[in-house]
Motif scaffolding. Structure first.
Motif, PDB file in Angstrom:
ATOM      1  N   TYR A  44      37.446  20.345  26.730  1.00  0.00           N
ATOM      2  CA  TYR A  44      38.900  20.345  26.938  1.00  0.00           C
ATOM      3  C   TYR A  44      39.231  20.681  28.386  1.00  0.00           C
ATOM      4  O   TYR A  44      40.041  20.008  29.033  1.00  0.00           O
ATOM      5  N   ILE A  45      38.599  21.719  28.907  1.00  0.00           N
ATOM      6  CA  ILE A  45      38.859  22.140  30.290  1.00  0.00           C
ATOM      7  C   ILE A  45      38.406  21.078  31.276  1.00  0.00           C
ATOM      8  O   ILE A  45      39.128  20.719  32.210  1.00  0.00           O
ATOM      9  N   LEU A  46      37.210  20.544  31.076  1.00  0.00           N
ATOM     10  CA  LEU A  46      36.644  19.575  32.021  1.00  0.00           C
ATOM     11  C   LEU A  46      37.374  18.238  31.990  1.00  0.00           C
ATOM     12  O   LEU A  46      37.330  17.488  32.959  1.00  0.00           O
ATOM     13  N   ASN A  47      38.073  17.939  30.884  1.00  0.00           N
ATOM     14  CA  ASN A  47      38.835  16.689  30.813  1.00  0.00           C
ATOM     15  C   ASN A  47      40.139  16.746  31.599  1.00  0.00           C
ATOM     16  O   ASN A  47      40.750  15.713  31.847  1.00  0.00           O
ATOM     17  N   ILE A  75      31.535  24.444  33.454  1.00  0.00           N
ATOM     18  CA  ILE A  75      32.861  24.503  34.096  1.00  0.00           C
ATOM     19  C   ILE A  75      32.707  24.772  35.588  1.00  0.00           C
ATOM     20  O   ILE A  75      33.315  24.104  36.421  1.00  0.00           O
ATOM     21  N   ARG A  76      31.846  25.735  35.934  1.00  0.00           N
ATOM     22  CA  ARG A  76      31.647  26.091  37.338  1.00  0.00           C
ATOM     23  C   ARG A  76      31.024  24.945  38.146  1.00  0.00           C
ATOM     24  O   ARG A  76      31.209  24.857  39.352  1.00  0.00           O
ATOM     25  N   SER A  77      30.293  24.052  37.492  1.00  0.00           N
ATOM     26  CA  SER A  77      29.707  22.919  38.212  1.00  0.00           C
ATOM     27  C   SER A  77      30.777  21.937  38.681  1.00  0.00           C
ATOM     28  O   SER A  77      30.555  21.158  39.589  1.00  0.00           O
ATOM     29  N   LYS A  78      31.966  22.011  38.061  1.00  0.00           N
ATOM     30  CA  LYS A  78      33.068  21.108  38.415  1.00  0.00           C
ATOM     31  C   LYS A  78      34.174  21.780  39.208  1.00  0.00           C
ATOM     32  O   LYS A  78      34.867  21.137  39.977  1.00  0.00           O
ATOM     33  N   ASN A 173      40.204  19.626  41.533  1.00  0.00           N
ATOM     34  CA  ASN A 173      38.928  19.074  41.069  1.00  0.00           C
ATOM     35  C   ASN A 173      37.804  19.325  42.057  1.00  0.00           C
ATOM     36  O   ASN A 173      36.661  18.937  41.808  1.00  0.00           O
ATOM     37  N   GLN A 174      38.130  19.957  43.187  1.00  0.00           N
ATOM     38  CA  GLN A 174      37.136  20.321  44.202  1.00  0.00           C
ATOM     39  C   GLN A 174      36.278  19.128  44.633  1.00  0.00           C
ATOM     40  O   GLN A 174      35.074  19.234  44.788  1.00  0.00           O
ATOM     41  N   THR A 175      36.962  17.962  44.818  1.00  0.00           N
ATOM     42  CA  THR A 175      36.266  16.792  45.350  1.00  0.00           C
ATOM     43  C   THR A 175      35.964  17.044  46.824  1.00  0.00           C
ATOM     44  O   THR A 175      36.501  17.981  47.428  1.00  0.00           O
TER      45      THR A 175
END
Length: 197
Positions: A44-47, A75-78, A173-175
């Protein structure tokens, strides 16, 4: 009582009703979502990483399921722009390596599942304060206060054009672009402060 609008996500295989109820009383405008598996909560969070949210995440789930620490790592990876309150009834059973990872991340708090409400409400307040001073939160508030600016193009890089909504999404999204624009905006703020503008 805090009337701020944000989202609280509770991920716990055995959600504590009193935690939900106390958070709802203290934050009546917060949307509270509850998930009973680490995977469904993490998905849910990652979406949608574009929301201002605080996560309550249980540390231990059933043996054959994704564990809280695995969800936290996913989550932290994103994104690092999310505050996570990790809850456990077994503080003593956390492995040393896992504990070292947890205390190295300033966006994570570790609490016992049975703490008084003042403890977790204090952590929500602290995290909201941090969130409200972050660039993405300031930008989000600007967009809310100036809805006519929401979709206007404010920045063009190469062939890409970015509205304020796009810039907010890139930062949240930390792109690569989001990190780059965030650094540039911070440098601009410092430059303006130094030049007294």
């Amino acid at each position: 009582m805090n009337n701020e609008k944000f989202e609280i996500v509770i991920i716990d295989d055995n959600p504590k009703e009193h935690i939900h109820d106390n958070l709802k009383i203290e934050y009546p405008n917060a949307q509270i979502c509850t998930f009973t598996t680490a995977k469904s909560g993490a998905d849910y969070i990652l979406n949608d990483l574009n929301k201002k949210r605080i996560v309550f995440l249980d540390y231990k789930f059933s043996a054959n399921e994704m564990q809280g620490l695995d969800a936290l790592k996913a989550i932290r990876s994103k994104t690092s722009l999310l505050y996570i309150i990790l809850m456990t009834a077994e503080l003593i059973n956390i492995k040393r390596e896992e504990l070292m990872d947890l205390i190295s991340d300033d966006g994570i708090s570790l609490i016992s599942s049975d703490v008084d409400s003042e403890v977790y409400i204090g952590l929500v307040e602290k995290n909201l304060s941090f969130m409200n001073s972050r660039l993405d939160s300031v930008l989000e508030q600007w967009i809310i206060d100036h809805p006519s600016d929401r979709s206007k193009t404010f920045l063009t890089e190469g062939t890409m054009s970015y509205s304020l909504n796009d810039i907010l999404s890139e930062i949240r999204n930390q792109t690569q672009f989001g990190k780059k624009i965030e650094r540039k905006l911070f440098k601009l703020i410092v430059h303006m402060l130094i030049n007294d503008k």
